[in-house]
Design an enzyme around this catalytic site. Structure first.
Site, mmCIF file in Angstrom:
data_model
loop_
_atom_site.group_PDB
_atom_site.id
_atom_site.type_symbol
_atom_site.label_atom_id
_atom_site.label_comp_id
_atom_site.label_asym_id
_atom_site.label_seq_id
_atom_site.Cartn_x
_atom_site.Cartn_y
_atom_site.Cartn_z
ATOM 1 N N GLU A 54 19.962 7.433 31.292
ATOM 2 C CA GLU A 54 19.419 7.623 29.236
ATOM 3 C C GLU A 54 21.084 6.563 28.865
ATOM 4 O O GLU A 54 21.931 7.235 29.078
ATOM 5 C CB GLU A 54 19.630 8.645 28.471
ATOM 6 C CG GLU A 54 18.175 9.375 28.643
ATOM 7 C CD GLU A 54 18.407 11.374 28.331
ATOM 8 O OE1 GLU A 54 17.521 11.407 28.222
ATOM 9 O OE2 GLU A 54 19.261 11.582 27.426
ATOM 10 N N CYS A 95 39.461 -38.548 7.968
ATOM 11 C CA CYS A 95 39.589 -37.214 8.524
ATOM 12 C C CYS A 95 39.495 -37.449 10.129
ATOM 13 O O CYS A 95 37.716 -36.578 9.326
ATOM 14 C CB CYS A 95 38.472 -35.776 7.215
ATOM 15 S SG CYS A 95 39.922 -34.324 8.032
ATOM 16 N N CYS A 118 37.118 -30.232 2.884
ATOM 17 C CA CYS A 118 37.879 -31.401 3.213
ATOM 18 C C CYS A 118 36.915 -32.331 3.109
ATOM 19 O O CYS A 118 36.209 -32.371 3.724
ATOM 20 C CB CYS A 118 38.324 -31.677 4.491
ATOM 21 S SG CYS A 118 39.350 -33.271 4.205
ATOM 22 N N GLU A 152 0.844 -1.725 -0.179
ATOM 23 C CA GLU A 152 -0.420 0.184 -0.125
ATOM 24 C C GLU A 152 0.875 1.750 -0.146
ATOM 25 O O GLU A 152 0.611 2.249 -0.854
ATOM 26 C CB GLU A 152 -0.766 0.391 1.157
ATOM 27 C CG GLU A 152 -2.558 -0.856 1.405
ATOM 28 C CD GLU A 152 -2.836 -0.902 2.734
ATOM 29 O OE1 GLU A 152 -3.689 -0.687 2.379
ATOM 30 O OE2 GLU A 152 -2.607 -1.443 3.443
ATOM 31 N N TYR A 153 1.821 0.725 1.001
ATOM 32 C CA TYR A 153 3.226 2.705 0.931
ATOM 33 C C TYR A 153 3.540 2.870 -0.633
ATOM 34 O O TYR A 153 3.846 3.829 -0.977
ATOM 35 C CB TYR A 153 3.813 2.383 1.749
ATOM 36 C CG TYR A 153 5.056 3.423 2.483
ATOM 37 C CD1 TYR A 153 4.762 4.429 3.018
ATOM 38 C CD2 TYR A 153 6.005 4.035 1.319
ATOM 39 C CE1 TYR A 153 5.810 5.151 3.312
ATOM 40 C CE2 TYR A 153 6.458 4.522 1.326
ATOM 41 C CZ TYR A 153 7.087 5.467 2.399
ATOM 42 O OH TYR A 153 7.715 6.376 2.476
ATOM 43 N N LYS A 184 24.233 6.382 26.659
ATOM 44 C CA LYS A 184 25.026 6.764 26.129
ATOM 45 C C LYS A 184 25.055 6.019 24.555
ATOM 46 O O LYS A 184 25.644 5.109 24.731
ATOM 47 C CB LYS A 184 26.265 7.245 26.728
ATOM 48 C CG LYS A 184 27.245 7.985 25.971
ATOM 49 C CD LYS A 184 28.382 8.238 26.942
ATOM 50 C CE LYS A 184 29.221 9.180 26.740
ATOM 51 N NZ LYS A 184 29.759 8.486 25.160
ATOM 52 N N CYS A 238 44.538 -30.337 3.359
ATOM 53 C CA CYS A 238 43.712 -29.840 4.751
ATOM 54 C C CYS A 238 44.008 -30.261 6.054
ATOM 55 O O CYS A 238 45.055 -31.450 5.994
ATOM 56 C CB CYS A 238 42.716 -31.347 5.016
ATOM 57 S SG CYS A 238 42.055 -31.538 6.532
ATOM 58 N N TYR A 264 17.706 13.256 22.293
ATOM 59 C CA TYR A 264 17.231 13.501 24.287
ATOM 60 C C TYR A 264 17.179 14.603 23.945
ATOM 61 O O TYR A 264 17.207 15.041 25.058
ATOM 62 C CB TYR A 264 18.373 12.647 24.123
ATOM 63 C CG TYR A 264 19.337 13.292 23.915
ATOM 64 C CD1 TYR A 264 20.373 14.025 24.001
ATOM 65 C CD2 TYR A 264 20.201 12.098 22.766
ATOM 66 C CE1 TYR A 264 21.819 14.077 23.832
ATOM 67 C CE2 TYR A 264 21.423 12.115 22.593
ATOM 68 C CZ TYR A 264 21.822 13.154 22.475
ATOM 69 O OH TYR A 264 23.340 13.391 22.124
ATOM 70 N N ASP A 284 26.339 4.953 21.273
ATOM 71 C CA ASP A 284 28.084 5.133 20.257
ATOM 72 C C ASP A 284 27.879 5.595 18.777
ATOM 73 O O ASP A 284 27.583 4.327 17.989
ATOM 74 C CB ASP A 284 28.421 3.764 20.351
ATOM 75 C CG ASP A 284 30.696 3.946 20.783
ATOM 76 O OD1 ASP A 284 30.903 5.096 19.846
ATOM 77 O OD2 ASP A 284 31.064 3.138 20.914
ATOM 78 N N LYS A 329 31.131 5.868 31.835
ATOM 79 C CA LYS A 329 31.891 4.671 30.628
ATOM 80 C C LYS A 329 31.408 3.335 31.150
ATOM 81 O O LYS A 329 31.984 3.129 32.604
ATOM 82 C CB LYS A 329 32.979 5.271 30.449
ATOM 83 C CG LYS A 329 32.734 6.979 29.759
ATOM 84 C CD LYS A 329 32.334 6.888 28.595
ATOM 85 C CE LYS A 329 33.384 6.698 27.864
ATOM 86 N NZ LYS A 329 32.965 6.924 25.720
ATOM 87 N N CYS A 366 44.379 -33.596 7.563
ATOM 88 C CA CYS A 366 44.648 -34.856 7.016
ATOM 89 C C CYS A 366 45.489 -35.194 5.776
ATOM 90 O O CYS A 366 45.843 -36.333 4.518
ATOM 91 C CB CYS A 366 42.838 -36.263 6.720
ATOM 92 S SG CYS A 366 42.251 -35.157 5.866
#
Length: 670
Positions: free
Chosen positions: A120, A430, A424, A33-34, A122, A408, A226, A124, A314, A411
């Protein structure tokens, strides 16, 4: 004029839909629809040659820019003083309390209210400062030096959670927030990127400072807000009032905002956030403590650099750098060869890290690590997840070359490359492959052969030449008692456990086979749908993709597994030796009037009164559909102890969450 009027209505309608989708995470129309409305708007804009300033078509990114212009903020963007530990945080609190007490002592006729604290996350990412005049977004800038930043308006327009217009139209305001790249968006981007991003922080900062807005748009950034840094008309009495204003004006506000009357409660919540940070879909490097009352903020004022009414606490770093010393290659039960990075030991998130996963040779190429031995690299560790290398610190090929093995390491069999992985194909001879397959087959979630361990599998491989799971059922007492540390009793117990395993249920047997790209939920679904081993073995890819939660890759994996003569022969040999998996009981009629009837439910975390499997069985018996991933179609998430990212996503999507196990038991029994 009719076209212009229709464009205005479409812009208003589409922006309302985007607000519900990207800011509230509560879509009110389908994507289809959008798209129909969006395509109509694009057509009208092309025909008229005019684009409204808050049109969603501006979010795809415009032409390449010549350079960033400086922007002077209307009010300074302050840095925050930092507390690295509880002692420093308590020192900040004591200082704020003293300033508050001094003010009230000098102004007894008009004292400040009791101190309250807001807490709140923090983020990054990259600080954003957006300017709105009469409700329109007119400028956006980076923090810069706090006084002058760089104008990045065209880049900001590509962030769909940033409103291009807002209801508040009484003058000019500056809104501050953080531009971020969600970790899920980073993972999705890196799957197809020619140059994968090293981490989400660099991904967001690089996108917002890229002169090509189309690059910014491709990274699907997000933003949380914020603070109102400047307003020529609007004032606020408290932080809560400011946050309500942001929400009312369609800004995305992080749900993790808490308020406290006692500072000790702030500390307790800080510890909880630090423990849960790995569950989030974005990076945080701490939390921010602020005094709630605006008049108190004004009275406490600022130092030369920082506000006295706020502090950043921190957390321990989850990312750091160290030296990549060497790479070793390990062989898995499917024959896949996995590179393991050996690092110069470094402290990260409370542990000493010496090893990191590199996933595969494709991962090494994409992260520009081919010439990285002896070089410094970024590493990340989140919660208890195995640390991973994100990329090189420098872009130059300034290290020694990582040499990919041609044979490998276990083996000496020639390796082949399929997709991004080396394999392998020497499955019988093996050793790591054979031991891995046998150990997985005997594990608790598979055939549940009691007393069996990887040590037992290794001993049987070395001393009795055991090479595949089917050969377990050929073991004899006489051979076992001759082994070191194997007496009569241990041998008898193992043979009895093997005999009991012959009638394990079909779902467990299918899981025990180790079909690539299938887990317990898939094998359970296969068993319940087909109810016959031969039908599973002979299923076509076309049939399988019609089943719930089975895509093309999983379907092909199942078909290829049972078309492999080696694997099929192993199954037939087990059947000849008496292994007869039991089929599930006929489905019972489900209760239609239970709390869970017709609802899609996801289980996450650790339950204590029930196992996850028991809970799933009881939910299905009550008419629920139990799935493994959280989406907008999920009705309920049941979160046990140490619930992770699924719980976080459920909260962000506004999905009902049951965290009280006693309440779950009550609902199951009612």
């Amino acid at each position: 004029m009719d076209a212009m009027h229709e464009m205005e209505e479409l812009v208003e309608q589409l922006n309302r839909y985007s607000y519900h989708y990207y800011t509230l995470d509560q879509p009110i129309v389908s994507d289809k629809e959008y798209d129909v409305l969006y395509d109509r708007l694009v057509k009208l804009e092309q025909e008229s040659g005019f684009v409204l300033p808050d049109s969603p078509t501006l979010r795809v990114g415009g032409e390449l820019l010549k350079g960033f212009l400086p922007h002077r903020h209307l009010a300074p963007l302050w840095s925050l003083d930092k507390a690295q530990n509880e002692e420093e945080l308590n020192t900040w609190s004591a200082r704020a309390l003293k300033l508050w007490t001094d003010y009230n002592t000098k102004n007894p006729e008009d004292p400040l209210p009791e101190l309250q604290y807001a807490l709140e996350l923090k983020f990054d990412g990259l600080t954003l400062n957006l300017t709105y005049t009469d409700g329109k977004l007119v400028q956006a800038a980076t923090r810069g030096n706090g006084t002058v930043g760089e104008g990045i308006l065209e880049q900001i327009k590509t962030i769909r959670s940033v409103p291009l217009s807002i209801p508040y139209k009484d003058g000019t305001i500056e809104v501050q927030g953080e531009g971020i790249m969600n970790l899920s968006a980073l993972e999705s981007y890196n799957k197809t990127a020619l140059e994968p991003l090293k981490n989400a922080r660099n991904g967001a900062a690089g996108a917002l400072r890229n002169l090509n807005p189309k690059v910014t748009a491709s990274r699907k950034l997000n933003a949380f807000f914020y603070n109102i840094g400047y307003s020529d008309a609007k004032t606020f009495s408290s932080h809560m009032e400011m946050m309500d204003f942001l929400r009312e004006n369609q800004f995305k506000v992080n749900p993790y905002v808490s308020y406290f009357d006692k500072f000790e409660d702030v500390m307790e919540q800080l510890h909880d956030i630090e423990k849960r940070r790995g569950e989030l879909d974005y990076l945080i490097d701490g939390a921010v403590v602020k005094i709630v009352d605006m008049r108190t903020r004004s009275a406490l004022g600022y130092t030369g650099k920082f506000p006295r009414w706020a502090v950043a606490y921190k957390f321990e770093a989850e990312e750091t750098t160290t030296v990549l010393e060497s790479v070793s290659w390990e062989v898995g039960r499917t024959g896949k060869i996995t590179p393991i990075a050996r690092l110069e030991a470094v402290e990260l998130a409370g542990v000493t890290v010496k090893n990191c996963t590199l996933n595969n040779v494709g991962d090494i190429e994409r992260k520009n690590l081919k010439f990285a031995l002896g070089s410094r690299v970024f590493i990340r560790r989140s919660n208890d997840v195995i640390p991973e290398i994100l990329g090189k610190v420098t872009e130059e090929n300034d290290g020694e070359e990582i040499i990919y093995p041609e044979k490998c390491p276990a083996c000496d069999f020639p390796l082949v490359q399929r997709g991004a992985h080396l394999f392998c194909d020497n499955r019988l001879s093996c050793k790591p492959q054979a031991i891995g397959r046998i150990t997985h087959f005997a594990s608790r979630d598979a055939m549940d052969i009691e007393t069996f361990s990887i040590k037992t599998a290794t001993q049987l491989y070395d001393e009795l030449n055991l090479r595949e799971p089917a050969e377990l059922y050929e073991l004899e007492q006489e051979s076992l008692v001759k082994l070191e540390r194997f007496g009569e009793r241990k041998a008898s117990n193992l043979l009895e456990a093997l005999e009991q395993s012959k009638t394990r249920d079909l779902a467990s047997f299918l899981f025990a086979l180790g079909i690539p790209n299938t887990g317990k939920s898939t094998t359970k679904m296969l068993a319940e749908h087909y109810r016959d081993l031969d039908k599973v073995m002979n299923a076509t890819a076309e049939e399988l993709v019609e089943l719930p939660d089975v895509g093309g890759i999983v379907a092909e994996s199942i078909v290829n597994f049972f078309n492999d003569p080696f694997m099929r022969a192993g199954v037939e040999k087990m059947r000849q030796l008496g292994v007869q998996p039991t089929v599930p009981a006929e489905p019972v009629a489900v209760k239609q009037d239970s709390y869970f009837s017709g609802k899609t439910v996801v289980l996450t975390g650790t339950l204590h009164q029930l196992t996850r499997d028991e809970a799933a069985e009881r939910l299905e018996a009550l008419g629920a559909k139990v799935t493994g991933s959280v989406s907008k179609k999920t009705d309920i998430v049941i979160a046990g102890e140490k619930a992770g990212s699924k719980l976080t996503k459920a909260r962000e999507l506004g999905i009902e969450v049951i965290e009280d196990e006693d309440e779950l038991i009550r609902l199951l029994n009612s």
